[in-house]
Scaffold this motif. Structure first.
Motif, PDB file in Angstrom:
ATOM      1  N   UNK A  28      24.465  32.478  46.123  1.00 23.15           N
ATOM      2  CA  UNK A  28      23.662  31.067  45.882  1.00 23.15           C
ATOM      3  C   UNK A  28      22.696  30.746  46.740  1.00 23.15           C
ATOM      4  N   UNK A  29      23.366  30.740  47.916  1.00 22.07           N
ATOM      5  CA  UNK A  29      22.192  30.300  49.217  1.00 22.07           C
ATOM      6  C   UNK A  29      21.168  31.277  49.302  1.00 22.07           C
ATOM      7  N   UNK A  30      21.407  32.637  49.171  1.00 20.43           N
ATOM      8  CA  UNK A  30      20.601  33.588  49.447  1.00 20.43           C
ATOM      9  C   UNK A  30      19.397  33.542  48.285  1.00 20.43           C
ATOM     10  N   UNK A  31      20.030  33.350  47.207  1.00 23.46           N
ATOM     11  CA  UNK A  31      18.995  33.158  45.841  1.00 23.46           C
ATOM     12  C   UNK A  31      18.228  32.120  46.112  1.00 23.46           C
ATOM     13  N   UNK A  32      18.560  31.002  46.712  1.00 25.47           N
ATOM     14  CA  UNK A  32      17.798  29.575  46.852  1.00 25.47           C
ATOM     15  C   UNK A  32      16.852  30.003  47.937  1.00 25.47           C
ATOM     16  N   UNK A  33      17.137  30.701  48.994  1.00 30.25           N
ATOM     17  CA  UNK A  33      16.323  30.865  49.914  1.00 30.25           C
ATOM     18  C   UNK A  33      15.189  31.842  49.498  1.00 30.25           C
ATOM     19  N   UNK A  34      15.486  32.971  48.484  1.00 30.65           N
ATOM     20  CA  UNK A  34      14.577  33.751  48.149  1.00 30.65           C
ATOM     21  C   UNK A  34      13.693  33.492  46.785  1.00 30.65           C
ATOM     22  N   UNK A  35      14.142  32.179  46.492  1.00 35.87           N
ATOM     23  CA  UNK A  35      13.251  31.684  45.314  1.00 35.87           C
ATOM     24  C   UNK A  35      12.054  31.562  45.524  1.00 35.87           C
ATOM     25  N   UNK A  40      12.037  27.413  40.444  1.00 34.56           N
ATOM     26  CA  UNK A  40      12.797  28.718  40.400  1.00 34.56           C
ATOM     27  C   UNK A  40      14.243  28.197  41.136  1.00 34.56           C
ATOM     28  N   UNK A  41      14.205  27.681  42.178  1.00 40.60           N
ATOM     29  CA  UNK A  41      15.225  27.185  42.933  1.00 40.60           C
ATOM     30  C   UNK A  41      16.155  26.050  41.987  1.00 40.60           C
ATOM     31  N   UNK A  42      15.402  25.461  41.336  1.00 40.72           N
ATOM     32  CA  UNK A  42      16.183  24.318  40.376  1.00 40.72           C
ATOM     33  C   UNK A  42      16.872  25.024  39.366  1.00 40.72           C
ATOM     34  N   UNK A  43      16.357  26.124  38.835  1.00 41.81           N
ATOM     35  CA  UNK A  43      17.050  26.951  37.737  1.00 41.81           C
ATOM     36  C   UNK A  43      18.167  27.704  38.256  1.00 41.81           C
ATOM     37  N   UNK A  44      17.951  28.176  39.447  1.00 37.86           N
ATOM     38  CA  UNK A  44      19.284  28.802  40.054  1.00 37.86           C
ATOM     39  C   UNK A  44      20.379  27.792  40.345  1.00 37.86           C
ATOM     40  N   UNK A  45      20.115  26.527  41.002  1.00 38.19           N
ATOM     41  CA  UNK A  45      21.013  25.511  40.913  1.00 38.19           C
ATOM     42  C   UNK A  45      21.754  25.362  39.596  1.00 38.19           C
ATOM     43  N   UNK A  46      20.651  25.053  38.561  1.00 41.41           N
ATOM     44  CA  UNK A  46      21.334  24.710  37.230  1.00 41.41           C
ATOM     45  C   UNK A  46      22.513  25.906  36.787  1.00 41.41           C
ATOM     46  N   UNK A  47      21.866  27.162  36.898  1.00 45.58           N
ATOM     47  CA  UNK A  47      22.827  28.024  36.489  1.00 45.58           C
ATOM     48  C   UNK A  47      24.123  28.157  37.338  1.00 45.58           C
TER      49      UNK A  47
END
Length: 51
Positions: A28-35, A40-47
């Motif tokens: 998740x942290x990698x996905x947030x860093x690459x958002x 997009x980062x908010x969507x990743x956190x929501x998912x």
């Protein structure tokens, strides 16, 4: 002996669960860093919260 074996099995399962959680958190942290955007980062956190 059965109690000892059960305790060892339980500890191993707990360790696997902990490693899996850490692996998920790093993912998740990698996905947030690459958002590409804040949205997009908010969507990743929501998912991630739905897990």
């Amino acid at each position: 002996m059965t109690r000892l074996r059960a305790a060892i099995t339980s500890a191993r399962a707990s360790a696997r669960t902990t490693r899996a959680r850490r692996r998920d958190e790093r993912e998740i942290q990698r996905a947030l860093a690459a958002a590409p955007t804040l949205e997009s980062a908010h969507e990743i956190v929501a998912l991630a919260a739905r897990r």
